[in-house]
Design a protein around this motif. Structure first.
Motif, mmCIF file in Angstrom:
data_model
loop_
_atom_site.group_PDB
_atom_site.id
_atom_site.type_symbol
_atom_site.label_atom_id
_atom_site.label_comp_id
_atom_site.label_asym_id
_atom_site.label_seq_id
_atom_site.Cartn_x
_atom_site.Cartn_y
_atom_site.Cartn_z
ATOM 1 N N VAL A 423 9.007 -93.137 -3.921
ATOM 2 C CA VAL A 423 8.415 -91.875 -3.474
ATOM 3 C C VAL A 423 9.428 -91.052 -2.682
ATOM 4 N N ALA A 427 10.483 -87.345 -3.584
ATOM 5 C CA ALA A 427 10.305 -86.246 -2.631
ATOM 6 C C ALA A 427 11.582 -85.422 -2.518
ATOM 7 N N TYR A 430 11.948 -83.409 -5.704
ATOM 8 C CA TYR A 430 10.970 -82.323 -5.752
ATOM 9 C C TYR A 430 11.340 -81.222 -4.765
ATOM 10 N N GLU A 545 0.456 -86.063 -9.951
ATOM 11 C CA GLU A 545 0.520 -86.550 -8.569
ATOM 12 C C GLU A 545 -0.238 -87.860 -8.400
ATOM 13 N N PHE A 549 0.985 -91.179 -6.312
ATOM 14 C CA PHE A 549 0.427 -91.541 -4.999
ATOM 15 C C PHE A 549 -0.669 -92.594 -5.089
ATOM 16 N N PHE A 577 3.546 -84.748 1.609
ATOM 17 C CA PHE A 577 4.188 -84.215 0.405
ATOM 18 C C PHE A 577 3.811 -82.754 0.168
ATOM 19 N N HIS A 578 2.634 -82.355 0.654
ATOM 20 C CA HIS A 578 2.187 -80.977 0.465
ATOM 21 C C HIS A 578 2.582 -80.072 1.620
#
Length: 675
Positions: A423, A427, A430, A545, A549, A577-578
Motif C-alpha cells: 500500500v 500511495a 498514486y 480501491e 484496501f 489515502f483520500h
C-alpha cells in the motif's frame, strides 16, 4: 508488582547507559557545549556574510534617464556602468547586479515609471535592487517637495495621511513569542532523541548481545522487567530534554546571542512556565519511551531497530512543524493531536498566552496516548515470537535467494508487513503519477490512475506472489444475506458519515469552500453525464480501491491481528489515502465508511459486498448533486435531514444483525476458509 525489582532494573539500565560514552556525549556534552558554540558561530558567520556583502559595491546599469543616472552615479556605494547592460539578461548573466530602466514621461509633471531589475536568487543582486529602490524612493520625495514648493503648496499637501506603526509588545513578550516558535520543537525532538538510542539498546541491543534471554529467565515477572526498562528510557528522554532546555535558556539569557538585543528581544522563561513545561514533558517522554521500546523489541539487531524507528522519528517532525505556522491556535481539536498538542502548549506557555482548557486537553490527551503506548510495549514484551523471533542465521543473505525463499513460502495470505509495503508503494505511485495523469488527461486520467495504479497492481501482487489470490483479494461469491446486510449498513452508515462531515465543518467552516472543486467534478447536468460520473467516481473506485484496501490490506492484517484492529487500521489508511490539500476534511467520513466496509468484508469474507457499499456511497453523492429533489430529501442545507438521520441507526443495526457470524480472532493464513 514488586517495586524493588523495578527499581533494580531501572538502576541496572541507567548504569549501563551512563557507562556508554556516546550516550553521555549526546545527552550532556552536546547540549551544554553545542548551543553556545552554535549560536556564537552562527552570529559571527552572519556578521561576516553581511560585511562581505557591504564591502562589494554592486554594479548598476541605467537606461532611459540621464538625470537618474547622474543621481545614482553620485552614490559612492553603487558603481554605475554603461546603459548597454540595463537588461534582464545582463542581470541574469551576472554582468550587473541591478538594471534600471526609466520610461519617458509624457510631460514635465507626469509620473515617470522606473523599473528596477534584479535577481532575487542572488544575495548581492537582491541587495543592489533594494539599495537602488531606496535611493530612488528618497529622490522621488525630493522631487515631489520641489514641485509642491514651486506651486506654493505645503509639504503635507501630497501626504494627507502619515502612518506610523509601533508594536505595543514589550521586549520580554516579543522574546517569548520568538522563543515559542522554535524552542518547543527542539524540546520535543530532544526528548525523542533522548529516548531513541536507549530504547534501541535496551531492547534490540540486548537481543543482539544475547543478554535479553538471560534477563527474562530471572525469577521475576516479565512486566516488572518491562516497567524498569520503560522507566529508564523515559527518565533518560526527560533528562535529555531538560538539559537541552536549560542550556538553550542560559545561552539566550547570558547575552552571548547579541542578535536578540539588536532586535529588541528579551529571552526569558518564568519559573512557573518552566515548571509546567517540565510537567508536560513527562507524558511525552513516556509516550516516546513506550512506543520506541515496543517497536525496537520487534527487531533482531540494533541496526534493524534504527531502520524501524527512523520513520517514527520523521513522523514526529510533522506535528511539531505546526508550532511555527502562523494562525495555528490551541483549539480543543489541535490540543488533542498527539505530540502537536503538547508542543503548542509549550509554545503558548513560553509566549504567555496559554489557556486552561486547551492545556488540560493537551495534557490529558498526551497521558492517554502514553497509556496506549504502554499497552503496546507491554504486549510486545509478552510475546515469545516477538522477543526471540526465528533465531539467527535463518535468512539468506543474497537478494536472489531471498526472493526465491519468499516465492517458495506457502503463505496463503500476505504478511501485514507485506500488505503495508504494498500500500505504501501504491500511495507513492498514486501521489506522483496519479496527480500527473489527472492534470494532463482530466477525468480520463482519473479513470486510468484507478485502474493502472490500484487495480492492476493489486491483482499482480496477489497472483504473482506466493499467495492464494482468492483469499488475498477476498474473491468469494457473497451470499444473499451478506449483500442484504451490506446494503442496509451502507444506507444506514451514509447519513451518519455526512453527520460526521457536517460536525467537522462546525470547527473548520472554511473547509466547505475547499470542497467546491470536488463538488463541481461530480455534478451532472444531464443523464449522460450522470451515467459517466457513476462509472468514473462510483463504479471504478468501488472495484479498484476495494481490491487494495479491503483486499490486500485488510486480509494481510487479518492474519495476525484481531478483527477490530485490522478493520480500524485499514479504515484509517483508507481515510488517509483520500487526504489531499483540498479535501483533508474527508478523512473522518471516509474512514467511517471504511470501518463499515471492513466490518462487512470480515464477516462476509467477500470483497464484492464492500464493492457494493462503495458504489452506493459514491453513487448517492452523484445522485444528490444531479437531482435537487433528492438533495432536499436527504440534506437540510449542508446538514443531513432529520428523517434519514432517524432511520440510519435502524438500518445500520439491522444490517449488522444480518451479518454472518464470524470469530474476531486472526485468521489461519494457510488453511482454506470455511464455506
Amino acid at each position: 508488582m514488586n517495586l524493588r525489582t523495578v527499581k533494580t532494573v531501572v538502576r541496572k539500565e541507567l548504569r549501563e547507559t551512563l557507562r556508554d560514552r556516546r550516550t553521555l556525549f549526546m545527552m550532556l556534552v552536546i547540549p551544554t557545549l553545542l548551543y553556545p558554540a552554535l549560536f556564537v558561530a552562527l552570529e559571527q558567520l552572519a556578521l561576516f556574510g553581511q560585511r562581505q556583502l557591504e564591502e562589494r559595491a554592486p554594479t548598476v546599469a541605467i537606461a532611459g534617464g540621464e538625470d537618474v543616472r547622474e543621481f545614482l552615479a553620485r552614490d559612492t556605494l553603487l558603481r554605475v556602468v554603461p546603459a548597454a547592460d540595463a537588461t534582464g539578461a545582463a542581470v541574469r548573466a551576472g554582468r550587473v547586479q541591478a538594471a534600471v530602466v526609466v520610461e519617458p514621461a509624457p510631460h514635465a509633471e507626469a509620473t515617470r515609471t522606473v523599473r528596477v531589475l534584479f535577481d532575487e536568487s542572488d544575495d548581492l543582486s537582491r541587495r543592489a535592487g533594494q539599495m537602488v529602490a531606496d535611493r530612488l524612493g528618497a529622490w522621488g520625495d525630493t522631487l515631489l517637495a520641489r514641485r509642491l514648493e514651486a506651486r506654493g503648496l505645503p509639504a503635507g499637501f501630497a501626504a494627507p495621511l502619515a502612518v506610523a506603526d509601533s508594536s505595543v509588545a514589550t521586549a520580554q513578550e516579543a522574546g517569548g513569542y520568538a522563543l515559542g516558535r522554535f524552542l518547543p520543537g527542539i524540546l520535543v525532538l530532544m526528548t525523542l532523541l533522548g529516548a531513541f538510542y536507549p530504547a534501541i539498546d535496551m531492547a534490540a541491543g540486548e537481543k543482539e548481545r544475547g543478554t535479553l534471554e538471560t534477563l527474562l529467565t530471572a525469577p521475576v515477572p516479565p512486566r516488572e522487567i518491562v516497567t524498569g526498562k520503560f522507566l529508564a528510557v523515559a527518565l533518560l528522554g526527560m533528562t535529555a530534554a531538560v538539559v537541552n532546555l536549560l542550556s538553550m535558556l542560559l545561552t539566550f539569557q547570558s547575552g552571548v546571542f547579541r542578535f536578540g538585543k539588536a532586535a529588541n528581544l528579551q529571552f526569558s522563561l518564568p519559573w512557573g512556565s518552566a515548571l509546567l513545561v517540565l510537567i508536560g514533558l513527562v507524558p511525552l517522554a513516556v509516550l516516546f519511551a513506550a512506543l520506541f521500546l515496543g517497536i525496537a523489541v520487534r527487531s533482531q539487531s540494533f541496526k534493524e531497530a534504527q531502520n524501524a524507528l527512523t520513520p517514527v522519528q520523521l513522523a514526529v517532525i510533522i506535528p511539531v512543524m505546526l508550532v511555527g505556522l502562523p494562525g495555528i491556535e490551541a483549539s480543543p481539536l489541535i490540543a488533542a493531536l498527539p505530540v502537536a498538542g503538547v508542543a503548542i502548549l509549550f509554545r503558548d506557555l513560553m509566549s504567555g498566552t496559554a489557556r486552561l482548557g486547551p492545556a488540560l486537553i493537551a495534557f490529558g490527551a498526551s497521558m492517554a496516548y502514553a497509556g496506549l503506548a504502554l499497552v503496546f510495549a507491554a504486549r510486545a514484551f509478552g510475546r515469545e515470537d516477538v522477543l526471540f523471533g526465528a533465531g539467527p542465521g535463518t535468512a539468506p543473505r543474497r537478494w536472489r535467494e531471498r526472493m526465491k525463499q519468499w516465492r517458495g513460502a506457502a503463505r496463503g495470505i500476505p504478511l501485514p508487513a507485506e500488505g503495508f509495503a504494498f500500500v505504501a508503494v501504491l500511495a507513492l505511485l498514486y501521489f506522483h503519477l496519479g496527480a500527473a495523469l489527472l492534470g494532463n488527461l482530466g477525468e480520463r486520467g482519473l479513470l486510468l490512475s484507478e485502474i493502472l495504479l490500484l487495480a492492476l497492481p493489486a491483482i499482480a501482487f496477489a497472483t504473482l506472489g506466493p499467495y492464494d489470490a482468492r483469499r488475498t483479494l477476498a474473491l468469494r461469491r457473497p451470499s444473499g444475506r451478506t449483500l442484504a446486510a451490506a446494503l442496509l449498513i451502507a444506507l444506514g452508515g451514509i447519513p451518519l458519515g455526512w453527520l460526521i462531515g457536517w460536525l467537522q465543518l462546525q470547527f473548520f467552516p472554511d473547509a466547505a469552500a475547499a470542497l467546491s472543486g470536488l463538488e463541481k467534478l461530480v455534478t451532472a447536468t444531464d443523464a449522460r453525464r450522470a451515467l459517466w460520473l457513476l462509472v468514473l467516481v462510483a463504479l471504478t473506485p468501488a472495484v479498484c480501491e476495494e481490491l487494495v484496501f479491503r483486499g490486500v490490506l485488510l486480509q494481510s492484517l487479518g492474519r495476525e491481528v484481531p478483527m477490530v484492529r485490522a478493520v480500524a487500521v485499514s479504515a484509517l489508511i483508507f481515510g488517509a489515502f483520500h487526504l489531499s490539500q483540498e479535501t483533508a476534511i474527508r478523512f473522518l467520513p471516509t474512514a467511517w465508511i471504511g470501518v463499515l466496509m471492513g466490518l462487512v468484508v470480515w464477516h462476509g469474507r467477500s470483497i464484492f459486498a464492500s464493492m457494493l457499499m462503495h458504489f452506493v456511497n459514491n453513487g448517492v453523492v452523484v445522485l444528490i448533486l444531479w437531482q435537487p429533489e433528492v438533495r432536499r430529501f436527504l440534506l437540510n442545507g449542508e446538514r443531513p435531514a432529520t428523517l434519514p438521520l432517524l432511520v440510519a441507526p435502524v438500518l445500520l443495526g439491522a444490517g449488522i444483525w444480518l451479518l454472518p457470524r464470524r470469530s474476531a480472532a486472526p485468521v489461519d493464513p494457510v488453511a482454506a476458509p470455511a464455506q
